[in-house]
Design a protein around this motif. Structure first.
Motif, PDB file in Angstrom:
ATOM      1  N   LYS A  45       1.042  -1.377  -0.025  1.00  0.00           N
ATOM      2  CA  LYS A  45       0.144  -0.048  -0.124  1.00  0.00           C
ATOM      3  C   LYS A  45       0.806   1.525   0.060  1.00  0.00           C
ATOM      4  O   LYS A  45       2.357   1.560   1.049  1.00  0.00           O
TER       5      LYS A  45
ATOM      6  N   ASP B 287      -4.273   7.374  -3.489  1.00  0.00           N
ATOM      7  CA  ASP B 287      -3.795   5.619  -2.726  1.00  0.00           C
ATOM      8  C   ASP B 287      -3.322   4.699  -3.495  1.00  0.00           C
ATOM      9  O   ASP B 287      -4.736   4.330  -4.879  1.00  0.00           O
TER      10      ASP B 287
ATOM     11  N   SER C 193      -3.403   0.474  -4.070  1.00  0.00           N
ATOM     12  CA  SER C 193      -3.037  -1.021  -3.507  1.00  0.00           C
ATOM     13  C   SER C 193      -2.740  -1.737  -4.134  1.00  0.00           C
ATOM     14  O   SER C 193      -3.163  -1.944  -5.122  1.00  0.00           O
TER      15      SER C 193
ATOM     16  N   ASN D 203      -6.598   0.086  -8.070  1.00  0.00           N
ATOM     17  CA  ASN D 203      -6.243  -0.887  -7.266  1.00  0.00           C
ATOM     18  C   ASN D 203      -5.244  -2.310  -8.532  1.00  0.00           C
ATOM     19  O   ASN D 203      -6.112  -1.424  -9.501  1.00  0.00           O
TER      20      ASN D 203
END
Length: 104
Positions: A3, A46, A48, A79
């Motif tokens: 992350k 962000d 991942s 993602n």
């Protein structure tokens, strides 16, 4: 999964729509959720990712993206399942263009 999170300041472009999702998470691809958010003019990204150890590459791709678009009050969630930097840039540009609605 790794992350990562990046915050950029000084952007001037605010997006007119609330939220959009582009892409799908599958072999070698990624999903981008982009939304407006009260971030004091900042842009937060962000990530991942299944590709561990590529923080410097992600940093460079995100900085280049923010340099092009100069986003403000925008939150982006990615993602990733191992997309190449070129695919990441393309998908993120697609997300912004979808939010703008006119390709600008």
């Amino acid at each position: 999964m790794e992350k990562l999170s990046y915050r950029f300041e000084g952007g001037s472009r605010k997006l007119p729509k609330q939220a959009e999702v582009v892409g799908v998470v599958s072999s070698g691809n990624l999903e981008v959720l982009i939304e407006t958010a009260p971030l004091g003019g900042g842009c937060v990204i962000d990530i991942s990712t299944a590709a561990v150890g590529f923080g410097a590459t992600w940093q460079a791709v995100m900085a280049d993206f923010q340099q092009r678009w100069q986003l403000a009050d925008t939150r982006i969630a990615i993602n990733d399942m191992g997309a190449t930097p070129a695919v990441v840039s393309l998908r993120m540009d697609q997300a912004v263009e979808t939010m703008l609605g006119d390709g600008q």
